[in-house]
Scaffold this active site. Structure first.
Site, short mmCIF file in Angstrom:
data_model
loop_
_atom_site.label_atom_id
_atom_site.label_comp_id
_atom_site.label_asym_id
_atom_site.label_seq_id
_atom_site.Cartn_x
_atom_site.Cartn_y
_atom_site.Cartn_z
N HIS A 1 13.39 3.55 13.43
CA HIS A 1 13.32 3.78 11.98
C HIS A 1 14.25 4.94 11.62
CE1 HIS A 1 11.06 4.02 8.14
NE2 HIS A 1 10.70 2.79 8.45
N GLU B 1 -0.90 -9.01 -1.46
CA GLU B 1 -1.46 -8.50 -0.21
C GLU B 1 -2.62 -7.54 -0.51
OE1 GLU B 1 0.46 -5.77 2.72
OE2 GLU B 1 0.67 -7.54 3.95
N HIS C 1 6.67 3.78 13.67
CA HIS C 1 7.14 4.62 12.55
C HIS C 1 6.02 5.21 11.72
CE1 HIS C 1 6.23 0.88 10.48
NE2 HIS C 1 6.13 1.58 9.39
N ASP D 1 0.79 -1.24 0.00
CA ASP D 1 0.00 0.00 0.00
C ASP D 1 0.82 1.28 0.00
OD1 ASP D 1 1.04 -0.08 2.56
OD2 ASP D 1 -0.81 -0.80 3.45
N GLU E 1 -1.93 5.12 3.04
CA GLU E 1 -1.96 3.71 2.64
C GLU E 1 -3.35 3.19 2.27
OE1 GLU E 1 -0.28 4.85 5.28
OE2 GLU E 1 1.82 4.23 5.02
N ARG F 1 3.27 7.32 9.88
CA ARG F 1 3.14 8.75 9.65
C ARG F 1 2.17 9.40 10.63
NH1 ARG F 1 3.85 11.68 4.40
NH2 ARG F 1 4.86 9.82 3.63
N1 UDP Z 1 11.73 -5.23 10.67
C1 UDP Z 1 13.11 -5.36 10.56
N2 UDP Z 1 13.92 -4.63 11.41
C2 UDP Z 1 13.43 -3.79 12.36
C3 UDP Z 1 12.00 -3.65 12.46
C4 UDP Z 1 11.19 -4.38 11.59
O1 UDP Z 1 13.60 -6.11 9.72
O2 UDP Z 1 14.21 -3.16 13.09
C5 UDP Z 1 10.88 -6.02 9.76
C6 UDP Z 1 9.75 -6.81 10.40
O3 UDP Z 1 10.19 -8.11 10.74
C7 UDP Z 1 8.70 -6.85 9.31
C8 UDP Z 1 8.93 -5.56 8.56
O4 UDP Z 1 10.23 -5.10 8.91
O5 UDP Z 1 8.90 -7.93 8.42
C9 UDP Z 1 7.89 -4.54 8.94
O6 UDP Z 1 8.23 -3.34 8.39
P1 UDP Z 1 7.72 -1.95 8.92
O7 UDP Z 1 7.29 -2.07 10.33
O8 UDP Z 1 8.77 -0.96 8.55
O9 UDP Z 1 6.49 -1.61 7.95
P2 UDP Z 1 4.96 -2.01 7.90
O10 UDP Z 1 4.86 -3.49 8.05
O11 UDP Z 1 4.27 -1.26 8.99
O12 UDP Z 1 4.52 -1.55 6.56
#
Ligand code: UDP
Length: 382
Positions: free
Chosen positions: A242, A118, A209, A96, A132, A211
């Protein structure tokens, strides 16, 4: 061989497309063309390296400080020459981000079928998560194939009058990646975290993280962790922060005084998976973590007001608590102090996948392109 182009640029996209790229590499009828947009350059390289993936092309569309409109314009003008050069039979976008929505539109204008991996997640509020919720709806309007992780996401698409024949329920590839990674040996590169693996005290893992959590919500989250860390010197709090400088400026000064708060750079994916395994409680506003942690049997408190991932909430391992300082402190304390409350939320459930989502996705793409047949749909087992 039919060419399937995969376009992605962020860490979560990289994790979720990796199993699909690997499965396409071993297909006899489809071949992947991997295009990176470089949005999260360092974090992306790290995930690609873990899975042994090397992008074929780099779409250099990111500019520091660009607005969403500027980014969209750059994708709309930057992608067509690559589509003309590669001439893919289908293009896969995942999730997204703004890249997903705009790349999907560019492919649609080019007459190239869009596969949305997804597909069908909905919070029901177009303004949250922003942008998103709108991005995934926009991509869904032009997609030729919707790879929905769950029946809930399929039902969301059906409510929007998407053709049922264009939807395949495949599970989420995040679980394919997780299963494989959780089984690998991993050495922690941060000594403070390596030490946690050998000690007795509880570990609480935090990521934030989004927004919409920037500003006041982020400050309230920081204050909650500070209060918990102060009250519980024997508990360790791990916070991989982040790269976004706005997040860092908001929260780091609040957490700095506490020796039991380990603030670190974003962890390598494999290390992060293994820190989830160490944690007693996970606090997060991440989408991917809400999917991974239930599979590892870890209670998750979600620092948001809504979620597009209700399946684990229904299964009882995820709770929405928002960003109020007192609510975060109370919910976390309860899970740390009350073994029964913790037990109720730590049943391992797998509403998001069984590790075979990539295989099903490849089969559905092969069917779309007339070179194969679908596999049976994903059905969760508790
Ligand atoms: N993740 C990672 N290192 C970190 C934090 C998260 O590799 O320090 C991985 C986590 O295992 C997951 C993904 O990043 O697979 C999630 O990404 P994020 O939280 O950035 O984005 P969202 O899922 O909210 O889009």
């Amino acid at each position: 061989m039919k060419k399937v182009m995969i376009i992605y640029g962020t860490r979560p996209e990289a994790v979720k497309v990796a199993p699909l790229i690997k499965a396409l590499q071993s297909s006899e009828v489809l071949e992947p063309v991997v295009v990176s947009t470089g949005q999260h350059r360092e974090m992306l390289d790290q995930v690609n390296a873990w899975f042994g993936i090397t992008p074929d092309l780099d779409l250099k569309v990111f500019q520091h400080g660009a607005t969403l409109s500027e980014l969209s314009a750059r994708i709309l003008t930057g992608l067509p020459p690559i589509l003309d050069e590669v001439r893919p039979d289908a293009v896969v976008v995942q999730g997204d981000t703004t890249t997903v929505a705009i790349a999907a539109i560019a492919c649609f204008y080019h007459g190239i079928p869009v596969v949305h991996l997804e597909a069908g997640l909905r919070s029901g509020n177009i303004h949250s998560p922003f942008p998103e919720e709108a991005n995934r709806k926009l991509a869904g309007q032009v997609a030729a194939l919707h790879l929905a992780p769950t029946t809930t996401s399929r039902d969301n698409l059906l409510r929007e009058a998407v053709d049922p024949a264009s939807i395949a329920v495949v599970g989420n590839t995040v679980i394919d990646a997780l299963h494989w990674t959780a089984q690998q040996e991993v050495a922690f590169s941060d000594d403070r975290i390596a030490h946690l693996a050998e000690q007795e005290g509880d570990v609480v893992l935090l990521t934030s993280h989004r927004r919409e959590n920037l500003g006041d919500p982020m400050r309230r989250i920081g204050q909650a962790i500070a209060q918990l860390a102060d009250e519980r010197p024997g508990t360790s709090f791990v916070f991989p922060v982040h790269k976004n400088p706005k997040i860092r400026a908001e929260i780091l000064p609040i957490l700095h005084p506490y020796p039991n708060v380990i603030v670190c750079e974003p962890l390598d994916y494999a290390e992060f998976v293994h820190v989830q395994k160490l944690a007693k409680v996970i606090l997060t506003d991440s989408g991917g973590v809400q999917e991974e942690a239930p599979s590892l049997g870890k209670p998750v408190l979600v620092l948001r007001e809504n979620t597009e991932r209700p399946e684990a909430v229904d299964a009882g391992t995820v709770r929405l608590i928002g960003t109020d300082t007192t609510a975060i402190v109370e919910a976390t304390s309860k899970l740390l102090d009350d073994p029964e409350a913790h037990r109720r939320m730590s049943q391992a459930v797998n509403p998001y996948g069984d590790g075979r989502a990539a295989e099903r996705s490849v089969a559905a793409i092969a069917e779309l392109l007339g070179v194969g047949a679908r596999l049976p749909e994903f059905v969760p087992h508790h």
